[in-house]
Design a protein around this motif. Structure first.
Motif, mmCIF file in Angstrom:
data_model
loop_
_atom_site.group_PDB
_atom_site.id
_atom_site.type_symbol
_atom_site.label_atom_id
_atom_site.label_comp_id
_atom_site.label_asym_id
_atom_site.label_seq_id
_atom_site.Cartn_x
_atom_site.Cartn_y
_atom_site.Cartn_z
ATOM 1 N N ASP A 448 0.838 -1.188 0.000
ATOM 2 C CA ASP A 448 0.000 0.000 0.000
ATOM 3 C C ASP A 448 0.882 1.250 0.000
ATOM 4 O O ASP A 448 1.047 1.919 1.021
ATOM 5 N N GLY A 449 1.447 1.557 -1.161
ATOM 6 C CA GLY A 449 2.306 2.723 -1.268
ATOM 7 C C GLY A 449 2.766 2.943 -2.693
ATOM 8 O O GLY A 449 2.434 2.179 -3.605
ATOM 9 N N MET A 450 3.549 4.011 -2.900
ATOM 10 C CA MET A 450 4.085 4.335 -4.208
ATOM 11 C C MET A 450 4.869 3.145 -4.766
ATOM 12 O O MET A 450 5.588 2.462 -4.035
ATOM 13 N N VAL A 451 4.725 2.886 -6.061
ATOM 14 C CA VAL A 451 5.359 1.722 -6.679
ATOM 15 C C VAL A 451 6.836 2.033 -6.920
ATOM 16 O O VAL A 451 7.240 2.505 -7.986
ATOM 17 N N LEU A 452 7.650 1.744 -5.895
ATOM 18 C CA LEU A 452 9.085 2.011 -5.929
ATOM 19 C C LEU A 452 9.814 0.832 -5.281
ATOM 20 O O LEU A 452 9.183 -0.134 -4.843
ATOM 21 N N LEU A 453 11.142 0.910 -5.185
ATOM 22 C CA LEU A 453 11.925 -0.209 -4.666
ATOM 23 C C LEU A 453 11.558 -0.581 -3.229
ATOM 24 O O LEU A 453 11.691 -1.738 -2.830
ATOM 25 N N GLU A 454 11.094 0.381 -2.452
ATOM 26 C CA GLU A 454 10.702 0.072 -1.072
ATOM 27 C C GLU A 454 9.598 -0.979 -1.054
ATOM 28 O O GLU A 454 9.603 -1.886 -0.221
ATOM 29 N N GLY A 455 8.657 -0.871 -1.976
ATOM 30 C CA GLY A 455 7.580 -1.857 -2.053
ATOM 31 C C GLY A 455 8.090 -3.237 -2.409
ATOM 32 O O GLY A 455 7.526 -4.249 -1.965
ATOM 33 N N CYS A 456 9.157 -3.314 -3.203
ATOM 34 C CA CYS A 456 9.753 -4.607 -3.533
ATOM 35 C C CYS A 456 10.253 -5.308 -2.276
ATOM 36 O O CYS A 456 10.034 -6.511 -2.092
ATOM 37 N N ILE A 457 10.922 -4.552 -1.405
ATOM 38 C CA ILE A 457 11.482 -5.143 -0.187
ATOM 39 C C ILE A 457 10.366 -5.520 0.787
ATOM 40 O O ILE A 457 10.393 -6.595 1.392
ATOM 41 N N VAL A 458 9.378 -4.650 0.933
ATOM 42 C CA VAL A 458 8.270 -4.941 1.846
ATOM 43 C C VAL A 458 7.538 -6.212 1.415
ATOM 44 O O VAL A 458 7.237 -7.082 2.238
ATOM 45 N N SER A 459 7.251 -6.347 0.120
ATOM 46 C CA SER A 459 6.527 -7.527 -0.353
ATOM 47 C C SER A 459 7.369 -8.787 -0.202
ATOM 48 O O SER A 459 6.839 -9.864 0.120
ATOM 49 N N ALA A 460 8.690 -8.693 -0.417
ATOM 50 C CA ALA A 460 9.564 -9.849 -0.226
ATOM 51 C C ALA A 460 9.592 -10.270 1.239
ATOM 52 O O ALA A 460 9.572 -11.468 1.560
ATOM 53 N N ILE A 461 9.625 -9.291 2.132
ATOM 54 C CA ILE A 461 9.589 -9.589 3.567
ATOM 55 C C ILE A 461 8.285 -10.296 3.935
ATOM 56 O O ILE A 461 8.279 -11.277 4.698
ATOM 57 N N GLN A 462 7.178 -9.828 3.390
ATOM 58 C CA GLN A 462 5.887 -10.436 3.710
ATOM 59 C C GLN A 462 5.803 -11.874 3.220
ATOM 60 O O GLN A 462 5.248 -12.740 3.901
ATOM 61 N N VAL A 463 6.355 -12.148 2.028
ATOM 62 C CA VAL A 463 6.377 -13.529 1.537
ATOM 63 C C VAL A 463 7.229 -14.398 2.463
ATOM 64 O O VAL A 463 6.822 -15.493 2.853
ATOM 65 N N ALA A 464 8.406 -13.914 2.821
ATOM 66 C CA ALA A 464 9.288 -14.679 3.698
ATOM 67 C C ALA A 464 8.623 -14.958 5.042
ATOM 68 O O ALA A 464 8.738 -16.064 5.589
ATOM 69 N N GLN A 465 7.927 -13.967 5.579
ATOM 70 C CA GLN A 465 7.230 -14.171 6.847
ATOM 71 C C GLN A 465 6.113 -15.199 6.711
ATOM 72 O O GLN A 465 5.884 -15.994 7.624
ATOM 73 N N ASP A 466 5.416 -15.201 5.570
ATOM 74 C CA ASP A 466 4.401 -16.232 5.333
ATOM 75 C C ASP A 466 5.026 -17.620 5.298
ATOM 76 O O ASP A 466 4.377 -18.608 5.650
ATOM 77 N N PHE A 467 6.277 -17.689 4.876
ATOM 78 C CA PHE A 467 6.984 -18.967 4.807
ATOM 79 C C PHE A 467 7.625 -19.336 6.147
ATOM 80 O O PHE A 467 8.281 -20.360 6.260
#
Length: 479
Positions: A448-467
């Motif tokens: 939920d934010g501007m489509v920039l590199l920060e969103g890439c890291i946040v989404s990767a963290i969320q996937v890892a946490q789901d795992f």
């Protein structure tokens, strides 16, 4: 530690920042439960695919130029910076001069502080005010320049106050918010919108349709924070994240579909894409844009069409007739000592924002780097005064309040109690959620934010946490 035969098989599609970060995090699992394979359709990792190494034929020096420009700011990029610190990536503060120019002007005057252009800037200011008073463009009256500077400063302070005092409504776009908070029209359309449309690489009209929260969440945390660049280019990031990872280049994924309780992945292999292979994976992460997701994963085909995208072109240029002659090196990674363009933090790079205010409006960003090259982002039209050294294109995911709700629902972050005037019921057509059928989404647009590199890291963290993987650095996920 599990044997390779008993590990959970994971396929990550895409080797941009989100794909590489996801693969890296799963690789760091202390229990070593995952066997991860990354698929990339190109012949090199996509995070660094558009960057280029230039050689100066006059003195033989080499410079690495990132395309698009990979500058980031403190405050907003908290998770990106935390990951860089963990990886030991060297980055340094960088100063910029922002020169605003109106392409409707036909004057031939040039300002010596800005890139030579047939369109003179109407305002020049420094990042983080490293120059106390903005530079006066050539031909501008001193009194008029003083008044314009005072006006811009007052408007900027007012806008920052609005970010704190008036939180945007969930369904409110930028245009509506700026009108509601009475931010002056001239400031919005001559300064704020051109600057932010260059950041988001979209038209002025598209930016004003973004969720207002994107604007306030991006600008407010950055207030007073410095700008940074990776010292030796994004290739250092690629080297750190890809170390030890199984990356399949020239492998274009064609299909992802269920196969019992697992997932079947089909891809074409080789430069000619004349060989098709398939494999069964336990979990699949699609770290690609919505346009690409729709092509390979049928359950998301319909909903991906509701997320707006646009194709953006960028280029590395050199002004015709300059003494320095640059060319693209044939073997960009053969050289051990490559000076990254712009290493000197004390020298301010110039970012010329050329805005076309006719029609929907568009801002073309021309970033002059120390080797003499110019990085052009969101290019439009021809370059009569430039020689094109390198050109690339990528898909930009746009944002609207509607697409924001769709993405948040996909990522299992529902916005509670839709407003009364919200006609569409997103839950009727968003039937899939991240992780369903063992498929996950990741990317700069998957938050939920501007489509920039920060969103890439946040989404990767969320996937890892789901795992169930522990993040090896302090992450700061803002709800």
């Amino acid at each position: 530690m599990l044997s390779s035969a008993t590990k959970v098989r994971v396929a990550v599609v895409g080797t941009g920042m989100a794909g590489l970060a996801t693969g890296y995090l799963l690789q760091q699992d202390k229990l070593q439960r995952y066997s991860v394979t990354l698929f990339e359709r190109g012949d090199c990792v996509s995070l660094d695919a558009a960057s280029v190494t230039l050689v100066d034929e006059h003195d033989g020096t080499y410079s690495r130029v990132d395309l698009p420009m990979r500058a980031f700011a403190g405050g907003f990029y908290r998770n990106l910076i935390a990951m860089y610190d963990h990886l030991g990536i060297h980055y340094h503060a960088k100063r910029f001069l922002y020169a605003f120019s109106n392409t409707a002007c036909q004057s031939t005057q040039n300002d010596e502080e800005a890139p030579s252009s047939s369109v003179p800037p109407y305002f020049i200011h420094s990042s983080n005010n490293h120059r106390i008073f903005p530079i006066r463009p050539a031909g501008t009256d001193i009194a008029a320049h003083f008044l314009e500077t005072a006006y811009v400063l007052a408007c900027y302070i007012w806008f920052l106050l609005c970010c704190v005092l008036w939180i945007p409504h969930r369904s409110e776009d930028c245009g509506t918010y700026l009108k509601r908070t009475k931010v002056p029209h001239h400031f919005v359309h001559s300064y704020l919108v051109p600057l932010m449309s260059s950041v988001a690489t979209c038209s002025h009209e598209e930016l004003l349709a973004f969720p207002a929260s994107d604007l306030t969440r991006y600008l407010w945390p950055r207030f007073g924070a410095g700008h940074f660049v990776v010292s030796h280019g994004v290739r250092d990031v690629v080297a750190a994240l890809s170390l030890g990872q199984d990356i399949r280049l020239n492998s274009e994924v064609l299909l992802v579909e269920p196969s019992g309780s697992r997932m079947r992945l089909v891809w074409s292999k080789g430069e000619g894409a004349n060989q098709v292979e398939e494999a069964i994976f336990d979990r699949i992460v699609l770290a690609i844009d919505p346009h690409a997701v729709a092509k390979i994963y049928a359950p998301l085909r319909s909903i991906m069409s509701r997320i707006p995208t646009r194709r953006v072109e960028s280029a590395v240029l050199q002004r015709e007739g300059e003494f320095t002659t640059l060319r693209v090196a044939k073997h960009p990674y053969e050289f051990n000592k490559i000076d990254t363009a712009g290493l000197d933090a004390q020298v301010a790079d110039t970012l010329l924002l050329k805005s076309d205010f006719s029609g929907s409006g568009y801002t073309e960003a021309l970033h002059t780097v120390s080797c003499g090259a110019i990085v052009a982002t969101s290019i439009s039209g021809q370059f009569d005064e430039f020689k094109v050294l390198h050109r690339a294109a990528f898909w930009r995911v746009l944002r609207t309040p509607k697409s924001r709700e769709i993405v948040n629902t996909l990522m299992c972050k529902r916005l509670a109690r839709p407003e009364k005037d919200q006609i569409d019921s997103y839950r009727k057509y968003v039937e899939w959620h991240n992780g369903e059928n063992n498929v996950w989404l990741a990317g700069g647009w998957c938050w939920d934010g501007m489509v920039l590199l920060e969103g890439c890291i946040v989404s990767a963290i969320q996937v890892a946490q789901d795992f169930g993987v522990r993040i090896p650095w302090d992450c700061d996920l803002v709800d």
